[in-house]
Design a protein around this motif. Structure first.
Motif, PDB file in Angstrom:
ATOM      1  N   LEU A 105       0.927  -0.721  -0.221  1.00 59.36           N
ATOM      2  CA  LEU A 105      -0.229  -0.143   0.101  1.00 59.36           C
ATOM      3  C   LEU A 105       0.854   1.058   0.135  1.00 59.36           C
ATOM      4  N   PRO A 106       0.298   2.539  -0.842  1.00 59.31           N
ATOM      5  CA  PRO A 106       0.958   3.917  -1.159  1.00 59.31           C
ATOM      6  C   PRO A 106       0.979   4.129   0.504  1.00 59.31           C
TER       7      PRO A 106
ATOM      8  N   ARG B 127       3.477   3.923  12.524  1.00 59.92           N
ATOM      9  CA  ARG B 127       4.603   4.565  13.130  1.00 59.92           C
ATOM     10  C   ARG B 127       5.466   5.269  11.575  1.00 59.92           C
ATOM     11  N   ILE B 128       4.907   4.512  10.613  1.00 60.08           N
ATOM     12  CA  ILE B 128       5.807   4.552   9.189  1.00 60.08           C
ATOM     13  C   ILE B 128       5.682   5.905   8.890  1.00 60.08           C
ATOM     14  N   HIS B 129       4.077   6.086   8.655  1.00 57.92           N
ATOM     15  CA  HIS B 129       3.372   6.894   8.821  1.00 57.92           C
ATOM     16  C   HIS B 129       3.994   8.480   9.301  1.00 57.92           C
ATOM     17  N   ASP B 130       4.722   8.173  10.782  1.00 58.21           N
ATOM     18  CA  ASP B 130       5.374   9.475  11.308  1.00 58.21           C
ATOM     19  C   ASP B 130       6.734   9.527  11.096  1.00 58.21           C
TER      20      ASP B 130
ATOM     21  N   ARG C  84      -4.953   0.412  10.741  1.00 58.17           N
ATOM     22  CA  ARG C  84      -5.300   1.643  11.620  1.00 58.17           C
ATOM     23  C   ARG C  84      -6.707   1.628  11.963  1.00 58.17           C
ATOM     24  N   PHE C  85      -7.033   1.202  10.426  1.00 56.21           N
ATOM     25  CA  PHE C  85      -8.681   1.072  10.349  1.00 56.21           C
ATOM     26  C   PHE C  85      -9.066  -0.232  10.833  1.00 56.21           C
TER      27      PHE C  85
ATOM     28  N   SER D  92      -1.054  -2.138  13.182  1.00 59.27           N
ATOM     29  CA  SER D  92      -1.698  -1.007  13.298  1.00 59.27           C
ATOM     30  C   SER D  92      -0.411  -0.043  13.592  1.00 59.27           C
ATOM     31  N   GLU D  93       0.165   0.189  14.687  1.00 58.68           N
ATOM     32  CA  GLU D  93       1.019   0.463  15.538  1.00 58.68           C
ATOM     33  C   GLU D  93       2.404   0.729  14.603  1.00 58.68           C
TER      34      GLU D  93
END
Length: 221
Positions: A103-104, A176-179, A111-112, A171-172
């Motif tokens: 996924l991009p 963390r990747i997002h941040d 998380r969903f 989810s975590e």
């Protein structure tokens, strides 16, 4: 449905998944989803899906075909008889984390689903879709047989824990990747989860009991 309608539907699904992942299922209205998707039609969710329940089912099942395809390909490599517990769990878990890796960034899928687990009314739908393929059902049967000395009631309880653990970890990690706190290594996460699940499923039973009597296979999504 025409190409324009299909694109509008996917845009609504993307918007809903992100909002639900950020704020929770009950905190997001259909109108807010439509606005986040960039449409002025506040009835867009009803138009494209028919209602809230249909939207939720579409969100849960939208990527399952990809996961089932990956799982079937891995399963074909197993020995017909006597496959090791780690190999069976790899067929169950790796397709899920491999899909997350595809996924991009930012992705919202794990998380969903983590938010979905917090909604009691959604658990039945999650459980039903988690095993909605003959390949997955067979893998679950073979995994249970691989730890056949563990009482069924204990396996049910452990699967409940593993469901929370697997989706919670993913989810975590996704967050963390997002941040920017992690460099994505979903394969490593997958094998960490395989080892953890194998250890828990096969651990000795010191006090058998029927504390949790219903299986919870949602970690297989």
């Amino acid at each position: 449905m025409g190409q324009h309608g299909e694109k509008a539907r996917e845009t609504l699904l993307d918007a809903a998944e992100e909002l639900f992942a950020r704020y929770g299922i009950d905190a997001v209205s259909n109108r807010r989803i439509a606005e986040h998707a960039g449409t002025a039609n506040h009835s867009a969710v009803a138009y494209h899906f028919g209602g809230r329940d249909e939207l939720m089912e579409a969100l849960i099942t939208r990527h399952l075909e990809d996961t089932h395809r990956r799982r079937a390909a891995l399963t074909e490599q197993l020995d017909d008889d006597g496959a090791a517990l780690h190999d069976l769990l790899a067929c169950l878990i790796l397709p899920w984390v491999d899909h997350l890796a595809s996924l991009p960034v930012p992705s919202w899928r794990a998380r969903f689903l983590h938010q979905m687990r917090a909604v009691p009314s959604m658990k039945a739908l999650l459980n039903r879709t988690a095993v909605a393929s003959p390949v997955t059902e067979d893998l679950i049967r073979r995994t249970a047989a691989a730890v056949g000395d563990i009482p069924t009631s204990v396996l049910h309880g452990r699967s409940w824990i593993l469901g929370s653990m697997t989706i919670g970890v993913c989810s975590e990690y996704e967050s963390r990747i997002h941040d920017g706190a992690e460099t994505p290594n979903w394969t490593g996460v997958g094998y960490f989860l395989i080892d953890s699940c194998a250890g828990m499923l096969s651990a000795p039973v010191t006090h058998p009991g029927d504390f949790i009597t219903q299986p919870s296979p949602v970690f297989l999504l």
